[in-house]
Design an enzyme around this catalytic site. Structure first.
Site, PDB file in Angstrom:
ATOM      1  N   CYS A   2       0.861  -1.170   0.000  1.00 60.77           N
ATOM      2  CA  CYS A   2       0.000   0.000   0.000  1.00 60.77           C
ATOM      3  C   CYS A   2       0.902   1.225   0.000  1.00 60.77           C
ATOM      4  CB  CYS A   2      -0.868   0.015   1.241  1.00 60.77           C
ATOM      5  SG  CYS A   2      -1.760  -1.515   1.510  1.00 60.77           S
ATOM      6  N   ARG A  27       2.329   0.428  -6.542  1.00 58.84           N
ATOM      7  CA  ARG A  27       2.585  -0.537  -5.469  1.00 58.84           C
ATOM      8  C   ARG A  27       1.325  -1.255  -5.011  1.00 58.84           C
ATOM      9  NH1 ARG A  27       7.470   1.589  -2.406  1.00 58.84           N
ATOM     10  NH2 ARG A  27       6.951  -0.065  -1.007  1.00 58.84           N
ATOM     11  N   TRP A  75      -3.721  -2.051  -1.172  1.00 60.01           N
ATOM     12  CA  TRP A  75      -3.689  -3.393  -1.770  1.00 60.01           C
ATOM     13  C   TRP A  75      -4.222  -4.307  -0.680  1.00 60.01           C
ATOM     14  CZ3 TRP A  75      -1.319  -8.143  -0.896  1.00 60.01           C
ATOM     15  CH2 TRP A  75      -1.296  -9.021  -1.985  1.00 60.01           C
ATOM     16  N   ASN A 100       0.037   0.861   6.474  1.00 66.23           N
ATOM     17  CA  ASN A 100       0.607  -0.183   5.607  1.00 66.23           C
ATOM     18  C   ASN A 100       1.032  -1.328   6.518  1.00 66.23           C
ATOM     19  OD1 ASN A 100       0.392   1.490   3.454  1.00 66.23           O
ATOM     20  ND2 ASN A 100       2.591   1.730   3.102  1.00 66.23           N
ATOM     21  N   GLY A 101       0.808  -2.563   6.080  1.00 63.10           N
ATOM     22  CA  GLY A 101       1.257  -3.693   6.887  1.00 63.10           C
ATOM     23  C   GLY A 101       0.088  -4.522   7.383  1.00 63.10           C
ATOM     24  N   GLU A 484      11.668 -17.132 -15.607  1.00 63.23           N
ATOM     25  CA  GLU A 484      11.369 -15.704 -15.557  1.00 63.23           C
ATOM     26  C   GLU A 484      10.452 -15.314 -16.736  1.00 63.23           C
ATOM     27  OE1 GLU A 484      11.450 -13.460 -13.487  1.00 63.23           O
ATOM     28  OE2 GLU A 484      11.378 -11.597 -14.622  1.00 63.23           O
ATOM     29  N   LYS A 488       6.783 -13.630 -16.285  1.00 58.05           N
ATOM     30  CA  LYS A 488       6.382 -12.363 -16.928  1.00 58.05           C
ATOM     31  C   LYS A 488       5.064 -12.542 -17.662  1.00 58.05           C
ATOM     32  CE  LYS A 488       8.209 -10.089 -15.375  1.00 58.05           C
ATOM     33  NZ  LYS A 488       9.236 -10.167 -14.399  1.00 58.05           N
ATOM     34  N   GLU A 491       2.111 -12.954 -15.282  1.00 62.33           N
ATOM     35  CA  GLU A 491       1.844 -11.731 -14.516  1.00 62.33           C
ATOM     36  C   GLU A 491       1.021 -10.717 -15.305  1.00 62.33           C
ATOM     37  OE1 GLU A 491       5.429 -10.602 -11.447  1.00 62.33           O
ATOM     38  OE2 GLU A 491       5.932 -10.533 -13.555  1.00 62.33           O
ATOM     39  N   HIS A 507       8.954 -36.200 -18.665  1.00 62.44           N
ATOM     40  CA  HIS A 507       8.535 -36.733 -17.359  1.00 62.44           C
ATOM     41  C   HIS A 507       7.206 -36.132 -16.926  1.00 62.44           C
ATOM     42  CE1 HIS A 507      12.284 -38.851 -16.946  1.00 62.44           C
ATOM     43  NE2 HIS A 507      12.943 -37.735 -17.218  1.00 62.44           N
ATOM     44  N   LYS A 606       3.809  -4.167  -6.419  1.00 56.66           N
ATOM     45  CA  LYS A 606       5.226  -4.030  -6.749  1.00 56.66           C
ATOM     46  C   LYS A 606       6.116  -4.467  -5.600  1.00 56.66           C
ATOM     47  CE  LYS A 606       8.652  -2.679  -9.243  1.00 56.66           C
ATOM     48  NZ  LYS A 606       8.929  -3.596 -10.357  1.00 56.66           N
TER      49      LYS A 606
HETATM   50  C1  G6P Z   1       6.672  -8.749  -6.045  1.00 59.76           C
HETATM   51  C2  G6P Z   1       6.889  -8.067  -7.387  1.00 59.76           C
HETATM   52  C3  G6P Z   1       7.925  -8.855  -8.181  1.00 59.76           C
HETATM   53  C4  G6P Z   1       9.214  -8.990  -7.389  1.00 59.76           C
HETATM   54  C5  G6P Z   1       8.961  -9.605  -6.010  1.00 59.76           C
HETATM   55  C6  G6P Z   1      10.192  -9.501  -5.121  1.00 59.76           C
HETATM   56  O1  G6P Z   1       6.066  -9.973  -6.232  1.00 59.76           O
HETATM   57  O2  G6P Z   1       5.680  -7.992  -8.110  1.00 59.76           O
HETATM   58  O3  G6P Z   1       8.192  -8.190  -9.397  1.00 59.76           O
HETATM   59  O4  G6P Z   1      10.114  -9.786  -8.096  1.00 59.76           O
HETATM   60  O5  G6P Z   1       7.915  -8.905  -5.346  1.00 59.76           O
HETATM   61  O6  G6P Z   1      10.452  -8.142  -4.891  1.00 59.76           O
HETATM   62  P1  G6P Z   1      11.863  -7.553  -4.542  1.00 59.76           P
HETATM   63  O7  G6P Z   1      11.624  -6.069  -4.386  1.00 59.76           O
HETATM   64  O8  G6P Z   1      12.293  -8.199  -3.255  1.00 59.76           O
HETATM   65  O9  G6P Z   1      12.793  -7.865  -5.652  1.00 59.76           O
END
Ligand code: G6P
Length: 611
Positions: A2, A27, A75, A100-101, A484, A488, A491, A507, A606
């Site tokens: 948040c 975020r 969030w 936040n938290g 990765e 992507k 996501e 397998h 984020k």
């Molecule tokens: C969230 C973000 C990802 C990121 C992950 C770890 O899930 O959406 O993009 O890789 O957190 O975040 P960090 O800031 O620790 O790399």
């Protein structure tokens, strides 16, 4: 996850709060709200479900003006993303809080507060905080004293901003597990969960530390530490331009950030390379002595950063001869681990505030690791401050929720670590290091060449627009690159994507392959290529459509059901960095075709500052 913004000034601060929220919206973004102490001397709030734009629209219809206020973009954790659960939360009409938290003992506090006659208007954990402060305020008669007393009863994580109509000369803040920064102005001061929100109003910042409580007035800031002692926190001045919150010529932040990779990788390398070798001191003055003692490496991270760690494992074992383990932080933090002697504990994080990664670092301190090293993009983050050594990735602010330039710069930083460890441990031949240093210098140019594939990849993306599932395959260090790539795609396009080491295909996942399941492959031009070619035959024989990203010299060409996209040639060790780029572009263009919200995909955030 948040976002918090607060301000106390002589002028109307509504626009400052809204602009701050917009800058933080990446975020967390399911609802937003603000509360102002208005010029009429009362607290008023406006909240809306949805994005900050909804709140802005509401404020156009119902303008609010005031010189003290707090705002929040949410969030959801406890309670659905609705207007009644949106922050700020009120107790009565005179006290407002944004948070936040997560408060872990909210249930117990709720029962107690209900017993004291408080009525709850939301399903959030936050609402217990505002009523608890109100309860303390009634006892103690002073807002600062009430906040201090209230937080002593909270378990969990919080970044808090509090205002009261009874004492409108102050904006209060409390930090435990969720970052807060004070922005210093002239005759006005600000508060936010990230300095990015305040770059429009100031370039001077003061970061609160764990357990700090702050009383922010127009012309003064008072801070108390965890033990209740008055403290001064250092003022940090920023000089770089306000580069972040602007998409420039690009349609999305994600595309802008993908295209920034040549220049940010250049920045990651800056000041870290000598003529023939990596400068070990870049990791800190005690790095040379510590690295020489390292016999094992334990990497811990989340999400995309975890994938960077997975790539690094191949490099560290192959080039630096050091055994390496990699684990997601959410697992590591709750596991009883056996620590090998002389193990370097490495965390990787874009934000440096990810709750699980931070908790893993804090636990690790009790386990007897040799030292901790953070590979991180944010110099002022908790992770950097709490680690023995750090290497900043210098990627600049990343706004798109799907991480791109943060990942490639992490890989570059991890390659620097590999070379530094390899040499100090006496495992890396000087010529090999010099060759890799030379290639690292050329990497920004190669990344520029990879970006020139943009149009080609955009066309390939059309193959995915109607698909619901995809498979990503890779071998060796390209396996985490495939992971990765799959992350992507899921996501931002919401297409189900799985990554497999190509050798595992038969397998299980081969059973899924048919004409509706495109298979994306990253093909290195190394000794694993022939094996990979056999895997590709297995897919073709089942009618699966193949999209292969391959070196022009790999001997792979277009054929029926096989689309080969040639990637510029680069030495094998750096191939994971380069092959990431077309996979980022692929996800981006698939998402654009599908019309999803590329920069703010549904349900994600984020920076995951809660567990
Ligand atoms: C969230 C973000 C990802 C990121 C992950 C770890 O899930 O959406 O993009 O890789 O957190 O975040 P960090 O800031 O620790 O790399």
């Amino acid at each position: 996850m948040c976002g918090i913004v607060g301000a106390i000034a002589e002028r109307n601060i509504t626009a400052v709060l809204v602009e701050g929220l917009k800058r933080l919206e990446y975020r967390g973004y399911d609802s937003a709200g603000l509360a102002l102490f208005t010029n009429a001397g009362i607290l008023e709030r406006v909240r809306r479900a949805g994005k900050v734009a909804e709140l802005e629209r509401a404020l156009q219809e119902q303008p609010l003006a005031g010189r003290l206020g707090i705002a929040h973009t949410r969030w959801a954790t406890h309670g659905a993303p609705s207007e009644r659960n949106a922050h700020p939360h009120f107790s009565g009409t005179e006290l407002a809080v944004v948070h936040n938290g997560i408060i872990e003992n909210h249930e117990e506090l709720r029962q107690r507060l209900k017993g004291l006659g408080y009525a709850f208007a939301s399903d959030t954990d936050t609402e217990v905080i505002v009523h608890l402060i109100d309860h303390k305020l009634k006892e103690l008669g002073d807002l600062t004293a009430a906040l201090k007393a209230a937080v002593a009863e909270l378990h969990g994580a919080y970044g808090l901003a509090v205002i009261s109509a009874r004492q409108p000369d102050r904006l209060l803040a409390a930090r435990s597990g969720s970052p807060l920064v004070i922005g210093l102005g002239h005759g006005e001061n600000f508060l936010a969960s990230d300095q990015l929100a305040l770059r429009q109003v100031t370039d001077r910042f003061m970061y609160l530390e764990e357990g700090d409580i702050a009383e922010i007035r127009r012309d003064q800031v008072l801070i108390w530490d965890q033990a209740g002692n008055p403290v001064q926190r250092e003022t940090v001045q920023y000089h770089e331009g306000a580069e972040a919150a602007d998409k420039g010529e690009y349609r999305h932040f994600m595309l802008k950030e993908i295209h920034e990779q040549p220049s940010v990788v250049q920045r990651t390398l800056e000041g870290r390379l000598g003529q023939q070798q990596v400068l070990v001191d870049a990791f800190g003055p005690q790095a040379a002595e510590l690295f020489a003692r390292v016999r094992n490496v334990q990497i811990v991270a989340c999400g995309t950063s975890y994938h960077a760690g997975m790539v690094a494992r191949y490099w560290l074992e192959e080039l630096a001869g050091v055994p390496c383990q990699v684990e997601v932080a959410s697992e590591f933090r709750y596991r009883k681990v056996v620590v090998q002697p002389d193990t370097l504990f490495v965390t990787i994080s874009q934000s440096g505030e990810t709750a699980d990664t931070l908790a893993a670092l804090r636990n690790a301190k009790a386990f007897g690791y040799l030292a901790s090293l953070a590979i991180c993009n944010v110099a002022t983050s908790s992770l950097v401050r709490e680690s023995d050594l750090c290497l900043l990735t210098n990627a600049g602010p990343e706004i798109g929720v799907a991480s791109t330039k943060a990942f490639t710069t992490q890989l570059v930083a991890l390659m620097l670590l590999t070379l530094a460890l390899g040499r100090t441990r006496g495992c890396l031949n000087a010529d090999v290091e010099a060759g890799l240093v030379r290639e690292l210098r050329r990497l920004p140019t190669h990344l520029g060449e990879a970006l020139a594939m943009d149009r080609t990849v955009e066309k390939v993306a059309e193959l995915f627009a109607e698909k619901h599932h995809t498979l990503f395959l890779g071998r060796g260090a390209q396996y985490p690159v495939a992971m990765e790539g799959a992350l992507k795609l899921k996501e931002i396009s919401y297409i189900h994507a799985e990554a497999y080491p190509a050798g595992e295909l038969k397998h299980g996942p081969l059973a899924l392959v048919d004409a509706d399941m495109p298979v994306v492959t990253v093909a290195p031009n190394n000794e694993l290529l022939e094996k990979l070619k056999s895997n590709l035959q297995e897919v073709r024989a089942r009618g699966g459509e193949l999209i292969v990203f391959a070196d022009a010299q790999a001997g792979l060409d277009n054929g029926e059901g096989t689309h080969v996209v040639h990637v510029p040639h680069v030495i094998d060790a750096l191939a994971p960095i380069l092959y990431t780029v077309p996979l980022q572009l692929l996800s981006y263009y698939v998402a654009v075709l599908k019309g999803t919200d590329v920069d703010q995909p549904r349900n994600l955030a984020k920076s995951v500052t809660v567990e």
